[in-house]
Design an enzyme around this catalytic site. Sequence first.
Site, PDB file in Angstrom:
ATOM      1  CD  GLU A 261      -2.919  -1.043   2.429  1.00 44.45           C
ATOM      2  OE1 GLU A 261      -2.605  -1.304   3.641  1.00 44.45           O
ATOM      3  OE2 GLU A 261      -3.932  -0.816   2.188  1.00 44.45           O
TER       4      GLU A 261
ATOM      5  CD  GLU B 189      -8.439   4.178  12.609  1.00 45.92           C
ATOM      6  OE1 GLU B 189      -7.577   4.045  11.631  1.00 45.92           O
ATOM      7  OE2 GLU B 189      -8.917   3.143  13.137  1.00 45.92           O
TER       8      GLU B 189
ATOM      9  CE  LYS C  69      -6.854   1.750   2.331  1.00 43.25           C
ATOM     10  NZ  LYS C  69      -5.805   1.135   3.450  1.00 43.25           N
TER      11      LYS C  69
HETATM   12  N1  LIG Z   1      -8.987   0.727  12.126  1.00 44.85           N
HETATM   13  C1  LIG Z   1      -8.250   0.423  11.156  1.00 44.85           C
HETATM   14  N2  LIG Z   1      -8.198  -0.661  10.631  1.00 44.85           N
HETATM   15  C2  LIG Z   1      -7.097  -1.004   9.442  1.00 44.85           C
HETATM   16  C3  LIG Z   1      -6.852  -0.067   8.768  1.00 44.85           C
HETATM   17  C4  LIG Z   1      -7.017   1.254   9.242  1.00 44.85           C
HETATM   18  O1  LIG Z   1      -6.592   2.351   8.485  1.00 44.85           O
HETATM   19  N3  LIG Z   1      -7.568   1.388  10.261  1.00 44.85           N
HETATM   20  N4  LIG Z   1      -6.023  -0.353   7.741  1.00 44.85           N
HETATM   21  C5  LIG Z   1      -5.738  -1.503   7.358  1.00 44.85           C
HETATM   22  C6  LIG Z   1      -4.960  -1.783   6.161  1.00 44.85           C
HETATM   23  O2  LIG Z   1      -4.356  -0.628   5.457  1.00 44.85           O
HETATM   24  C7  LIG Z   1      -6.367  -2.063   5.010  1.00 44.85           C
HETATM   25  O3  LIG Z   1      -6.934  -1.131   4.602  1.00 44.85           O
HETATM   26  C8  LIG Z   1      -5.706  -2.708   3.530  1.00 44.85           C
HETATM   27  O4  LIG Z   1      -6.841  -3.585   3.132  1.00 44.85           O
HETATM   28  C9  LIG Z   1      -6.134  -2.776   8.047  1.00 44.85           C
HETATM   29  N5  LIG Z   1      -6.848  -2.327   9.147  1.00 44.85           N
END
Ligand SMILES: Nc1nc2c(c(=O)[nH]1)N=C([C@H](O)[C@@H](O)CO)CN2
Length: 117
Positions: free
Chosen positions: A21, A73, A98
Amino acid sequence: MDRVLIEGLSVETVIGVYDWERTIRQRLELDLELATDIRPAAADDDLAQTLNYAAISERIGVFAETSRLELVETFAERLAAVLREEFGITWLRLTLRKPGAVANARAVGVSIERGER
Ligand SMILES: Nc1nc2c(c(=O)[nH]1)N=C([C@H](O)[C@@H](O)CO)CN2
């Protein structure tokens, strides 16, 4: 309190915790509610007396272009702080999605409220 709305704003940014990513840009979708008293602008029919949703949308685009964060976040929290500071927004609700991040979900994300109504 009245609100100025921005719904379904799409931006691209570097976001995510995994190595793959960090090398791509991904789409985020934002909904915003921005508290303001719209009556002065309405009384005078004057853009200068309200929150300019076009200017705010443009600022969000610039923020996304220059941002390289890991968590949604962090993106939401820092963007909310920038918007409140630069546009004098007393209260806002920011929902950040997302799309496609989780295979069987339409979108994942966060929703925050900051400031006093
Ligand atoms: N609470 C969150 N959980 C997750 C995040 C996030 O930004 N906040 N990000 C990921 C990974 O980047 C995901 O988006 C890849 O698919 C996983 N969990």
